[in-house]
Design a protein around this motif. Structure first.
Motif, PDB file in Angstrom:
ATOM      1  N   ASN A   1      37.879  36.474  39.119  1.00 27.63           N
ATOM      2  CA  ASN A   1      38.109  35.046  38.934  1.00 27.63           C
ATOM      3  C   ASN A   1      39.251  34.501  39.780  1.00 27.63           C
ATOM      4  O   ASN A   1      39.758  33.405  39.514  1.00 27.63           O
ATOM      5  CB  ASN A   1      38.353  34.685  37.469  1.00 27.63           C
ATOM      6  CG  ASN A   1      37.148  34.959  36.604  1.00 27.63           C
ATOM      7  OD1 ASN A   1      36.018  34.829  37.061  1.00 27.63           O
ATOM      8  ND2 ASN A   1      37.377  35.374  35.376  1.00 27.63           N
ATOM      9  N   GLY A   2      39.713  35.255  40.768  1.00 27.03           N
ATOM     10  CA  GLY A   2      40.804  34.784  41.606  1.00 27.03           C
ATOM     11  C   GLY A   2      42.110  34.630  40.855  1.00 27.03           C
ATOM     12  O   GLY A   2      42.985  33.876  41.255  1.00 27.03           O
ATOM     13  N   GLU A   3      42.267  35.369  39.764  1.00 27.12           N
ATOM     14  CA  GLU A   3      43.466  35.280  38.925  1.00 27.12           C
ATOM     15  C   GLU A   3      44.320  36.528  39.069  1.00 27.12           C
ATOM     16  O   GLU A   3      43.810  37.611  39.365  1.00 27.12           O
ATOM     17  CB  GLU A   3      43.078  35.114  37.450  1.00 27.12           C
ATOM     18  CG  GLU A   3      42.269  33.883  37.171  1.00 27.12           C
ATOM     19  CD  GLU A   3      41.749  33.839  35.728  1.00 27.12           C
ATOM     20  OE1 GLU A   3      42.278  34.604  34.883  1.00 27.12           O
ATOM     21  OE2 GLU A   3      40.830  33.068  35.468  1.00 27.12           O
ATOM     22  N   ALA A   4      45.610  36.387  38.824  1.00 30.33           N
ATOM     23  CA  ALA A   4      46.525  37.535  38.762  1.00 30.33           C
ATOM     24  C   ALA A   4      46.796  37.786  37.280  1.00 30.33           C
ATOM     25  O   ALA A   4      47.805  37.344  36.740  1.00 30.33           O
ATOM     26  CB  ALA A   4      47.807  37.238  39.539  1.00 30.33           C
ATOM     27  N   GLN A   5      45.890  38.489  36.640  1.00 33.06           N
ATOM     28  CA  GLN A   5      45.933  38.654  35.181  1.00 33.06           C
ATOM     29  C   GLN A   5      47.212  39.287  34.652  1.00 33.06           C
ATOM     30  O   GLN A   5      47.628  39.000  33.539  1.00 33.06           O
ATOM     31  CB  GLN A   5      44.714  39.466  34.705  1.00 33.06           C
ATOM     32  CG  GLN A   5      43.411  38.695  34.740  1.00 33.06           C
ATOM     33  CD  GLN A   5      42.690  38.776  36.073  1.00 33.06           C
ATOM     34  OE1 GLN A   5      43.234  39.240  37.086  1.00 33.06           O
ATOM     35  NE2 GLN A   5      41.453  38.312  36.112  1.00 33.06           N
ATOM     36  N   TYR A   6      47.834  40.152  35.430  1.00 33.48           N
ATOM     37  CA  TYR A   6      49.050  40.832  34.967  1.00 33.48           C
ATOM     38  C   TYR A   6      50.321  40.101  35.353  1.00 33.48           C
ATOM     39  O   TYR A   6      51.417  40.498  34.953  1.00 33.48           O
ATOM     40  CB  TYR A   6      49.126  42.247  35.525  1.00 33.48           C
ATOM     41  CG  TYR A   6      48.150  43.235  34.922  1.00 33.48           C
ATOM     42  CD1 TYR A   6      47.546  43.015  33.696  1.00 33.48           C
ATOM     43  CD2 TYR A   6      47.868  44.416  35.581  1.00 33.48           C
ATOM     44  CE1 TYR A   6      46.666  43.944  33.150  1.00 33.48           C
ATOM     45  CE2 TYR A   6      46.996  45.353  35.041  1.00 33.48           C
ATOM     46  CZ  TYR A   6      46.395  45.107  33.829  1.00 33.48           C
ATOM     47  OH  TYR A   6      45.543  46.030  33.293  1.00 33.48           O
ATOM     48  N   ALA A   7      50.219  39.038  36.137  1.00 34.44           N
ATOM     49  CA  ALA A   7      51.418  38.309  36.579  1.00 34.44           C
ATOM     50  C   ALA A   7      52.023  37.579  35.393  1.00 34.44           C
ATOM     51  O   ALA A   7      51.321  36.991  34.582  1.00 34.44           O
ATOM     52  CB  ALA A   7      51.076  37.336  37.694  1.00 34.44           C
TER      53      ALA A   7
ATOM     54  N   ASN B   1      50.326  42.295  41.752  1.00 29.73           N
ATOM     55  CA  ASN B   1      49.418  42.538  42.872  1.00 29.73           C
ATOM     56  C   ASN B   1      48.003  42.905  42.442  1.00 29.73           C
ATOM     57  O   ASN B   1      47.210  43.372  43.255  1.00 29.73           O
ATOM     58  CB  ASN B   1      49.989  43.626  43.784  1.00 29.73           C
ATOM     59  CG  ASN B   1      51.224  43.155  44.515  1.00 29.73           C
ATOM     60  OD1 ASN B   1      51.388  41.968  44.766  1.00 29.73           O
ATOM     61  ND2 ASN B   1      52.100  44.065  44.843  1.00 29.73           N
ATOM     62  N   TRP B   2      47.674  42.695  41.194  1.00 28.60           N
ATOM     63  CA  TRP B   2      46.333  42.979  40.691  1.00 28.60           C
ATOM     64  C   TRP B   2      45.576  41.682  40.431  1.00 28.60           C
ATOM     65  O   TRP B   2      46.117  40.739  39.864  1.00 28.60           O
ATOM     66  CB  TRP B   2      46.403  43.726  39.354  1.00 28.60           C
ATOM     67  CG  TRP B   2      46.904  45.121  39.438  1.00 28.60           C
ATOM     68  CD1 TRP B   2      48.177  45.543  39.162  1.00 28.60           C
ATOM     69  CD2 TRP B   2      46.171  46.291  39.767  1.00 28.60           C
ATOM     70  NE1 TRP B   2      48.281  46.897  39.313  1.00 28.60           N
ATOM     71  CE2 TRP B   2      47.049  47.389  39.684  1.00 28.60           C
ATOM     72  CE3 TRP B   2      44.850  46.515  40.132  1.00 28.60           C
ATOM     73  CZ2 TRP B   2      46.645  48.687  39.945  1.00 28.60           C
ATOM     74  CZ3 TRP B   2      44.451  47.816  40.390  1.00 28.60           C
ATOM     75  CH2 TRP B   2      45.346  48.888  40.296  1.00 28.60           C
ATOM     76  N   SER B   3      44.313  41.662  40.807  1.00 31.38           N
ATOM     77  CA  SER B   3      43.375  40.627  40.367  1.00 31.38           C
ATOM     78  C   SER B   3      42.118  41.338  39.916  1.00 31.38           C
ATOM     79  O   SER B   3      41.504  42.081  40.680  1.00 31.38           O
ATOM     80  CB  SER B   3      43.043  39.641  41.483  1.00 31.38           C
ATOM     81  OG  SER B   3      42.038  38.738  41.033  1.00 31.38           O
ATOM     82  N   PHE B   4      41.734  41.131  38.670  1.00 31.53           N
ATOM     83  CA  PHE B   4      40.545  41.778  38.112  1.00 31.53           C
ATOM     84  C   PHE B   4      39.340  40.840  38.114  1.00 31.53           C
ATOM     85  O   PHE B   4      38.359  41.078  37.423  1.00 31.53           O
ATOM     86  CB  PHE B   4      40.835  42.294  36.703  1.00 31.53           C
ATOM     87  CG  PHE B   4      41.765  43.470  36.706  1.00 31.53           C
ATOM     88  CD1 PHE B   4      41.278  44.757  36.837  1.00 31.53           C
ATOM     89  CD2 PHE B   4      43.135  43.290  36.615  1.00 31.53           C
ATOM     90  CE1 PHE B   4      42.133  45.847  36.857  1.00 31.53           C
ATOM     91  CE2 PHE B   4      44.002  44.376  36.637  1.00 31.53           C
ATOM     92  CZ  PHE B   4      43.500  45.656  36.756  1.00 31.53           C
TER      93      PHE B   4
END
Length: 96
Positions: free
Chosen positions: A89-95, A84-87
């Motif tokens: 660029n529209g990405e879910a970096q932790y997914a 549920n995090w996006s840091f």
């Protein structure tokens, strides 16, 4: 809490006394109008011992400077699933 050193995003908001509603004796803790409420959003998965250590250390630091009474510090942790995090660029970096 084992957060990466660069994972530092903060929002600090000050409210007038009329903007805070709190119980001055909830759960037997005697609070004053100097109450500070800290809410931390973090990824789920920390152990209870880590959370207790965080609560204790935050209380110690704020008692040292600026002299906040331990009874006037309320801390709330909001745990969020990793996906549920996006840091940016529209990405879910932790997914995964």
């Amino acid at each position: 809490m084992d957060a990466p050193a660069q994972d530092r995003f903060q929002i600090i908001t000050e409210h007038p006394a009329s903007g805070l509603i709190y119980d001055p004796a909830y759960l037997g803790v005697e609070r004053t109008d100097n109450i500070v409420i800290v809410q931390i959003t973090l990824s789920t998965g920390r152990k209870l011992a880590q959370k207790r250590k965080l609560f204790k250390r935050m209380t110690e630091i704020l008692a040292e400077n600026p002299g906040l009474r331990p009874q006037d510090l309320m801390i709330n942790l909001v745990e969020v699933a990793w996906e549920n995090w996006s840091f940016g660029n529209g990405e879910a970096q932790y997914a995964l």
